[in-house]
Design a protein around this motif. Structure first.
Motif, PDB file in Angstrom:
ATOM      1  N   ASP A 137       0.817  -1.207   0.000  1.00 30.67           N
ATOM      2  CA  ASP A 137       0.000   0.000   0.000  1.00 30.67           C
ATOM      3  C   ASP A 137       0.848   1.253   0.000  1.00 30.67           C
ATOM      4  OD1 ASP A 137      -2.270  -1.392  -0.106  1.00 30.67           O
ATOM      5  OD2 ASP A 137      -2.771  -1.218   2.037  1.00 30.67           O
ATOM      6  N   GLY A 138       0.475   2.170  -0.854  1.00 32.38           N
ATOM      7  CA  GLY A 138       1.193   3.434  -0.936  1.00 32.38           C
ATOM      8  C   GLY A 138       0.312   4.580  -0.489  1.00 32.38           C
ATOM      9  N   VAL A 139       0.843   5.763  -0.643  1.00 31.93           N
ATOM     10  CA  VAL A 139       0.073   6.963  -0.311  1.00 31.93           C
ATOM     11  C   VAL A 139       0.077   7.860  -1.545  1.00 31.93           C
ATOM     12  CG1 VAL A 139       0.516   6.935   2.154  1.00 31.93           C
ATOM     13  CG2 VAL A 139       2.169   7.990   0.615  1.00 31.93           C
ATOM     14  N   TYR A 140      -0.807   8.848  -1.538  1.00 31.77           N
ATOM     15  CA  TYR A 140      -0.841   9.785  -2.654  1.00 31.77           C
ATOM     16  C   TYR A 140       0.157  10.911  -2.393  1.00 31.77           C
ATOM     17  CZ  TYR A 140      -5.081   7.478  -4.171  1.00 31.77           C
ATOM     18  OH  TYR A 140      -5.969   6.565  -4.626  1.00 31.77           O
ATOM     19  N   PRO A 141       1.217  10.977  -3.182  1.00 30.68           N
ATOM     20  CA  PRO A 141       2.275  11.938  -2.859  1.00 30.68           C
ATOM     21  C   PRO A 141       1.798  13.391  -2.852  1.00 30.68           C
ATOM     22  CG  PRO A 141       2.607  10.966  -5.031  1.00 30.68           C
ATOM     23  CD  PRO A 141       1.541  10.180  -4.365  1.00 30.68           C
ATOM     24  N   TRP A 142       0.824  13.730  -3.677  1.00 32.01           N
ATOM     25  CA  TRP A 142       0.458  15.145  -3.809  1.00 32.01           C
ATOM     26  C   TRP A 142      -0.696  15.547  -2.908  1.00 32.01           C
ATOM     27  CZ3 TRP A 142       4.305  17.415  -6.044  1.00 32.01           C
ATOM     28  CH2 TRP A 142       5.049  16.714  -6.991  1.00 32.01           C
ATOM     29  N   LEU A 143      -1.253  14.560  -2.174  1.00 24.17           N
ATOM     30  CA  LEU A 143      -2.342  14.914  -1.266  1.00 24.17           C
ATOM     31  C   LEU A 143      -1.781  15.054   0.143  1.00 24.17           C
ATOM     32  CD1 LEU A 143      -5.310  12.590  -2.325  1.00 24.17           C
ATOM     33  CD2 LEU A 143      -4.697  14.839  -3.182  1.00 24.17           C
ATOM     34  N   GLU A 146      -6.322  15.057   3.418  1.00 22.35           N
ATOM     35  CA  GLU A 146      -7.055  14.887   2.152  1.00 22.35           C
ATOM     36  C   GLU A 146      -7.156  13.420   1.765  1.00 22.35           C
ATOM     37  OE1 GLU A 146      -5.961  19.132  -0.005  1.00 22.35           O
ATOM     38  OE2 GLU A 146      -4.683  17.391  -0.268  1.00 22.35           O
ATOM     39  N   TYR A 202     -10.502  11.298   1.522  1.00 20.43           N
ATOM     40  CA  TYR A 202     -10.821  10.692   0.227  1.00 20.43           C
ATOM     41  C   TYR A 202     -11.293   9.254   0.415  1.00 20.43           C
ATOM     42  CZ  TYR A 202      -9.936   8.513  -4.334  1.00 20.43           C
ATOM     43  OH  TYR A 202     -10.044   7.802  -5.504  1.00 20.43           O
ATOM     44  N   PHE A 203     -10.574   8.518   1.267  1.00 16.11           N
ATOM     45  CA  PHE A 203     -10.996   7.136   1.486  1.00 16.11           C
ATOM     46  C   PHE A 203     -12.319   7.064   2.243  1.00 16.11           C
ATOM     47  CE2 PHE A 203      -6.951   5.879  -0.137  1.00 16.11           C
ATOM     48  CZ  PHE A 203      -7.240   4.667  -0.721  1.00 16.11           C
ATOM     49  N   ALA A 204     -12.557   8.029   3.113  1.00 18.75           N
ATOM     50  CA  ALA A 204     -13.869   8.073   3.766  1.00 18.75           C
ATOM     51  C   ALA A 204     -14.962   8.225   2.710  1.00 18.75           C
ATOM     52  CB  ALA A 204     -13.917   9.235   4.753  1.00 18.75           C
ATOM     53  N   ASP A 205     -14.692   9.052   1.696  1.00 22.86           N
ATOM     54  CA  ASP A 205     -15.663   9.222   0.620  1.00 22.86           C
ATOM     55  C   ASP A 205     -15.817   7.943  -0.187  1.00 22.86           C
ATOM     56  OD1 ASP A 205     -16.903  11.677   0.732  1.00 22.86           O
ATOM     57  OD2 ASP A 205     -15.142  12.731  -0.036  1.00 22.86           O
ATOM     58  N   ARG A 245       2.001  17.215   2.909  1.00 25.62           N
ATOM     59  CA  ARG A 245       1.880  16.348   1.734  1.00 25.62           C
ATOM     60  C   ARG A 245       2.487  14.984   2.039  1.00 25.62           C
ATOM     61  NH1 ARG A 245       2.029  20.002  -2.916  1.00 25.62           N
ATOM     62  NH2 ARG A 245       0.305  21.400  -2.424  1.00 25.62           N
ATOM     63  N   ARG A 267      -5.836   4.825   7.355  1.00 23.74           N
ATOM     64  CA  ARG A 267      -6.686   4.702   6.169  1.00 23.74           C
ATOM     65  C   ARG A 267      -7.580   3.474   6.265  1.00 23.74           C
ATOM     66  NH1 ARG A 267      -6.335   0.577   2.744  1.00 23.74           N
ATOM     67  NH2 ARG A 267      -4.164   0.852   2.157  1.00 23.74           N
ATOM     68  N   ARG A 319     -20.377  14.080  -3.099  1.00 27.23           N
ATOM     69  CA  ARG A 319     -19.279  13.136  -2.977  1.00 27.23           C
ATOM     70  C   ARG A 319     -18.549  12.947  -4.299  1.00 27.23           C
ATOM     71  NH1 ARG A 319     -21.259   9.257   0.681  1.00 27.23           N
ATOM     72  NH2 ARG A 319     -20.129  10.345   2.302  1.00 27.23           N
ATOM     73  N   LEU A 366     -14.658  13.402  -5.154  1.00 26.53           N
ATOM     74  CA  LEU A 366     -13.806  12.386  -5.772  1.00 26.53           C
ATOM     75  C   LEU A 366     -13.071  12.980  -6.968  1.00 26.53           C
ATOM     76  CD1 LEU A 366     -15.984   9.125  -5.705  1.00 26.53           C
ATOM     77  CD2 LEU A 366     -14.346   9.962  -4.047  1.00 26.53           C
ATOM     78  N   GLU A 420      -4.524  15.938  -7.392  1.00 24.25           N
ATOM     79  CA  GLU A 420      -3.370  15.089  -7.575  1.00 24.25           C
ATOM     80  C   GLU A 420      -2.618  15.449  -8.839  1.00 24.25           C
ATOM     81  OE1 GLU A 420      -4.567  11.000  -7.353  1.00 24.25           O
ATOM     82  OE2 GLU A 420      -2.457  10.498  -7.347  1.00 24.25           O
ATOM     83  N   ARG A 444      -1.318  19.437  -8.776  1.00 27.40           N
ATOM     84  CA  ARG A 444      -0.220  19.776  -7.875  1.00 27.40           C
ATOM     85  C   ARG A 444       1.103  19.232  -8.376  1.00 27.40           C
ATOM     86  NH1 ARG A 444      -2.959  18.556  -2.056  1.00 27.40           N
ATOM     87  NH2 ARG A 444      -4.373  20.339  -2.042  1.00 27.40           N
ATOM     88  N   ARG A 461       2.213   3.360  -7.420  1.00 28.47           N
ATOM     89  CA  ARG A 461       2.388   3.860  -6.058  1.00 28.47           C
ATOM     90  C   ARG A 461       1.759   2.952  -5.020  1.00 28.47           C
ATOM     91  NH1 ARG A 461       1.200   8.788  -8.659  1.00 28.47           N
ATOM     92  NH2 ARG A 461      -0.985   8.578  -8.170  1.00 28.47           N
ATOM     93  N   GLY A 462       0.969   1.968  -5.491  1.00 22.72           N
ATOM     94  CA  GLY A 462       0.360   1.031  -4.561  1.00 22.72           C
ATOM     95  C   GLY A 462      -0.910   1.547  -3.914  1.00 22.72           C
ATOM     96  N   THR A 463      -1.548   2.524  -4.561  1.00 19.66           N
ATOM     97  CA  THR A 463      -2.805   3.014  -4.006  1.00 19.66           C
ATOM     98  C   THR A 463      -4.004   2.418  -4.739  1.00 19.66           C
ATOM     99  OG1 THR A 463      -2.416   4.934  -5.392  1.00 19.66           O
ATOM    100  CG2 THR A 463      -2.028   5.194  -3.054  1.00 19.66           C
TER     101      THR A 463
END
Lengths: 243, 752
Positions: free
Chosen positions: A87-93, A97, A101-104, A133, A149, B10, B14, B21, B24, B271-273
């Protein structure tokens, strides 16, 4: 509560049939941590993915909270959380955020999500970098964000796929504490790992997989009785020698 | 469940996440901001040099070819040009020197003398050379043999065409008779070479005027009337530069979309997301949709930035006028091209997402995309060829159609039918690509270890399906529309007899609207009863008596509707016409009358079969069967009726090789009623009957002349008398109401 019954999955790779999982059954109760153990290629990840509903089993079924996963996949996914090594993360968020986002994505109402975010930032000590970030975070911080998350939708069932791979002692300790936290909240935890020493520390019951079949199952005491060995590592070496 | 994703904004959030993303990310910003700022000024500098280079070249050594129709005209022209040289001899030097600061004039009088001598010797020759004094502009006079002046001019063989040349002898105050020249000269509009030739020629003739003014102390003007070829065809290299701008704009739009498309799909996987996202209950289509919105937004922003930068560059430098003619890059063209770029962005973003959706890494995605970009560039370069015309058939070629349409908009001569085909087909392709993308998106992570992503798309289901998949419909329409368009066009252009046209048209309708969807239905195991509504309209009523009542009632109400609908549809058309929405057919009464006469010779049963019964069945089978059912699979019946009627209307806009936009409205109206009938009765057949009666009535009336008809209906103008309109409205309302009541189950429960 997870019930897996006779799960079977085979892949065809260049014409050859590869049995990844050959009829596995197990149960995980509430407030219970179940360790799915085995060497690489034993079928741990495939099993987890079938429980998750990411791949369909060739035969057999999974029940989450008494509901078959193949009847209403969408509803089941609300019940499940999943955290894996990759699992990764969103680099620009920012962390905030990304969690929102995952809650949404899990259709959590924004006020509820906000509350949960507050709670988790204290539990997993991510508050100090909530608005940073993700690209600026350290590996350990990213790991904690990933754990948060997985809990944004507060699922009763949590699947952990090799959660400590690549982490140092401190990182691993965070994961263990996280698992304790899950347990204390009454969640069913399914953990797949090849780190047997770690498994011994946190799991209540174990399933030892080898070549896609369940070789031993039960508490540490049960396994010791069945195999006559003290530690999981020894049990495993025996398993591998047999084949 | 899915509904909760549309609640509380929502979906918007999204989309915002995806936008954040990509916006930026510095790499997106580079293509978005930096490129347009750099590209256009650099490009304009290069262009300026090119133009200046070619322009200075032309003023140094210009040889212009003037075409004349015959030798007489050639003689008149030659003597007029000869007078320029005489004018120089007779002391008009002063005025020439004012006109242009030219030293070569003083230095090379001998050359001019020689030239005149040469000219006078072969005054009736096919070709004569005249050197214009003061410059080295040279005119070669050519008699165009074999081809017309116009075509020689258009093809660039000659630079100017002298359509008429007259020399009239005029008495000048006792000094004898001198010729007064009158020329009508045609040149190519927006063609630098031809325009220069025109300018030089006019200057030469002004020189003659000046000389005559000196000689006779009174003007004896050479009259030169200029005509520009207003064909809108750009035949020279310079004007084809107008094609470069759309190409650059499109390329920049693509460049803008590529990075976010890769980043939001393959990048997410890398990125593994991706897996965490796919594991959530959020529907995949929604995930893809939010990514799609973000990619299109970035692409449109890039397009806007580029459009604006290019507009400023072209307006400031005056380059616009050099490239695009007098008006330059008008604001109107800008406003027209923007939506085209948006449509193109929508299309190409969908393609990009479909390509990237199954790439596992950035590298892999780039490896997929580069060949696609190169392959799509090849036809794009074709649009730069000077003689390529935006024909109707090119209207359905993706990318090329938008390029050519933008070029035509910039040069101010877009045409309706190709434009419609371009916009409509591009939107259809976009929808189809989006469907494919959403099926591929995230599929790889689900079937790890196997590579069945593409074959998954075409997998035949194991069980019978009640209703068709909406995605299948989008793909099917994207394939059907180009075929329909090409075939209809070919029929419109070929020289077949009307009878043959009628039969082949009916055959085409059967193949496209009956056979093709049937094959799809067979492959996808669609239940024909639920999909194509191939069942009785009497419902599952328990008693025979009830079934008879419902059966007869439905037929009766359909007849009522059919009796009135055609008049309502006709009046609708007339109303549109009154408000300036022209009817092409009626504007050409002689064509219409001729067609009517030919039509009258055909036995009516043939018309009935080919134009009423077959179309009614085939179109109902497709539009109320397949299309309506596919929509019903996803949306409410009401919306399904509306959407299927809109598609029905759009398909009716294309008639032969013409575009009849006004037909969209009555056809959609008819489609609404037909959808209503299909949904209420649950059967295809009442709609077929309604459709057939409607078509039959319309074609039956074409057998009478306009006069007969107006006598018949007691009408004095092109409208039906109010009493007829009122009656038909009443009939439609009565039929619809009757149908509504008779198809209610309650109706029978109360009755028994």
């Amino acid at each position: 509560m997870i019930v897996a019954n006779e799960l079977r999955k085979q892949f065809s790779v260049r014409g050859n049939t590869l049995v990844a999982v050959g009829g596995i059954s197990f149960q995980v109760g509430n407030s219970e941590v179940y360790g799915l153990l085995g060497p690489n290629g034993a079928g741990k990840t495939t099993t987890l993915r079938m429980v998750m509903g990411l791949i369909e089993p060739d035969s057999g079924w999974v029940e989450i909270g008494g509901v078959r996963t193949d009847t209403n996949r969408t509803a089941i996914r609300h019940q499940l959380g999943m955290i894996s090594t990759n699992d990764g993360v969103y680099p620009w968020l920012s962390v905030r955020e990304m969690l929102m986002y995952f809650a949404d994505l899990y259709a959590v109402d924004p006020p509820v999500a906000q509350e949960r975010l507050e709670e988790l930032s204290d539990l997993l000590s991510i508050r100090s970098f909530l608005d940073q970030r993700c690209s600026t975070l350290s590996t350990g911080q990213k790991q904690r964000v990933t754990l948060a998350r997985g809990l944004m939708h507060d699922p009763p069932v949590m699947l952990l796929d090799e959660p400590t791979r690549g982490l140092d002692v401190v990182g691993s300790q965070t994961v263990f504490e996280f698992i304790e936290l899950l347990k204390s909240r009454g969640k069913s935890v399914l953990l797949s790992t090849h780190r047997l020493d770690e498994a011994e520390r946190v799991c209540d019951r174990f399933g030892l997989l080898h070549h896609g079949t369940m070789r031993y199952e039960g508490t540490l005491g049960d396994l010791r009785q069945q195999t006559g060995k003290m530690h999981l590592v020894d049990m495993f070496i025996e398993l591998i020698r047999e084949s | 469940m899915i509904g909760s994703y549309f609640a509380n904004g929502r979906l918007l959030r999204l989309c915002l996440k995806e936008l954040r993303e990509s916006l930026r990310d510095r790499r997106t910003l580079i293509t978005l901001v930096l490129m347009p700022i750099l590209v256009y000024p650099l490009l304009s500098m290069a262009m300026q040099r090119l133009i200046v280079g070619s322009a200075s070249g032309s003023s140094d050594r210009s040889e212009y070819i003037i075409g004349v129709a015959n030798e007489d005209a050639g003689g008149v022209l030659a003597s007029a040009i000869a007078e320029t040289s005489m004018a120089i001899e007779q002391g008009v030097r002063h005025s020439i020197q004012i006109r242009r600061n030219n030293q070569s004039l003083a230095k090379q009088p001998a050359t001019i003398q020689d030239a005149i001598a040469g000219a006078s010797e072969k005054d009736s020759a096919d070709e004569s050379n005249q050197t214009l004094g003061g410059s080295k502009a040279q005119f070669n006079i050519v008699v165009t043999d074999g081809i017309t002046l116009q075509s020689a001019l258009e093809s660039g063989q000659i630079d100017l065409a002298v359509i008429s040349a007259r020399a009239e002898s005029v008495a000048v105050r006792g000094n004898g008779f001198y010729p007064a020249y009158e020329f009508e000269v045609e040149f190519r509009d927006a063609d630098v070479r031809s325009e220069n030739a025109m300018l030089e020629f006019r200057k030469a003739m002004e020189l003659v005027n000046d000389a005559q003014a000196l000689r006779f102390r009174g003007p004896l003007p050479v009259s030169v009337r200029m005509v520009s070829t207003a064909t809108g065809k750009k035949v020279d290299a310079m004007a084809s530069l107008a094609g470069i701008l759309p190409l650059i704009l499109i390329l920049m739009t693509i460049t803008g979309a590529v990075y976010p498309a890769i980043d939001l799909t393959a990048g997410e996987r890398e990125r593994g997301t991706m897996e965490a996202m796919i594991a959530t209950p959020a529907p995949r289509f929604l995930l893809l949709l939010s990514k799609y919105v973000a990619v299109v937004t970035v692409a449109v922003l890039t397009a806007l930035a580029n459009l604006f930068a290019s507009w400023i560059t072209l307006s400031i430098g005056g380059l616009g006028r050099a490239l695009l003619g007098e008006k330059g890059f008008s604001l109107l063209a800008l406003v027209q091209i923007l939506p085209l770029l948006v449509i193109f962005a929508a299309f190409f973003s969908a393609i990009l997402l479909a390509m990237c959706s199954f790439a596992r890494s950035f590298k892999e995605a780039q490896a997929y995309l580069i060949p696609v970009m190169l392959v799509s560039l090849a036809p794009a370069l074709v649009t730069l060829m000077p003689n390529i015309e935006f024909s109707t058939l090119l209207g359905i070629v993706p990318l090329v159609n938008i390029l050519l349409l933008s070029r035509d908009i910039m040069t101010g001569s877009p045409q309706a039918l190709p434009a419609f085909a371009a916009v409509f087909s591009t939107l259809l392709y976009a929808a189809a690509a989006l469907v494919v993308a959403s099926k591929l998106f995230g599929a790889e992570s689900a079937t790890s270890g196997s590579q069945e992503t593409w074959s998954d798309l075409l997998r035949r289901p194991k069980r019978t399906q009640l209703l068709p998949d909406l995605g299948d419909l989008a793909v099917f329409l994207a394939m059907l529309f180009p075929v329909f368009f090409i075939v209809t066009n070919l029929f419109g252009q070929t020289q077949m007899s009307i009878g043959a046209k009628l039969w082949s048209n009916a055959g085409m309708l059967l193949v496209l609207f009956f056979v093709a969807p049937s094959i799809v239905a067979w492959y996808r195991r669609l239940n024909p009863q639920t999909t194509f509504l191939l069942r009785s309209w009497t419902g599952n009523l328990p008693q025979v008596r009830q079934r008879v009542v419902r059966g007869v009632g439905v037929l009766l109400s359909v007849c009522f509707m059919a009796a009135g609908l055609w008049i309502v549809a006709f009046e609708f058309l007339q109303l549109l016409k009154d408000y300036g929405f022209g009817l092409l057919a009626l504007e050409q009464p002689e064509v219409l009358e001729k067609a009517k006469k030919e039509f009258a010779l055909i036995p009516f049963w043939i018309i009935l079969v080919t134009s009423a019964i077959v179309p009614a069945f085939a179109e109902e089978y497709f539009f109320r069967g397949y299309v309506l059912s596919a929509f019903r699979n996803r949306v409410s019946s009401l919306r399904a009726i509306l959407y299927s009627a809109l598609i029905f209307g759009l398909f009716h806009v294309i008639t032969g090789s013409m575009l009849s936009l006004e037909r969209f409205f009555p056809s959609t109206l008819l489609g609404l009623f037909l959808g209503f009938v299909a949904i209420r009765t649950g059967s295809l057949w009442p709609g077929v009957l309604l459709h057939a009666i409607h078509n039959g009535l319309v074609f039956w009336l074409t057998r009478f002349s306009t006069k007969e008809l107006s006598d018949w209906f007691g009408s004095t103008n092109e409208h039906f008398p109010p009493i007829w309109i009122f009656a038909s409205l009443a009939s439609v309302t009565l039929g619809s109401a009757l149908l509504y009541f008779i198809t209610q189950r309650r109706f029978y429960e109360n009755a028994t």
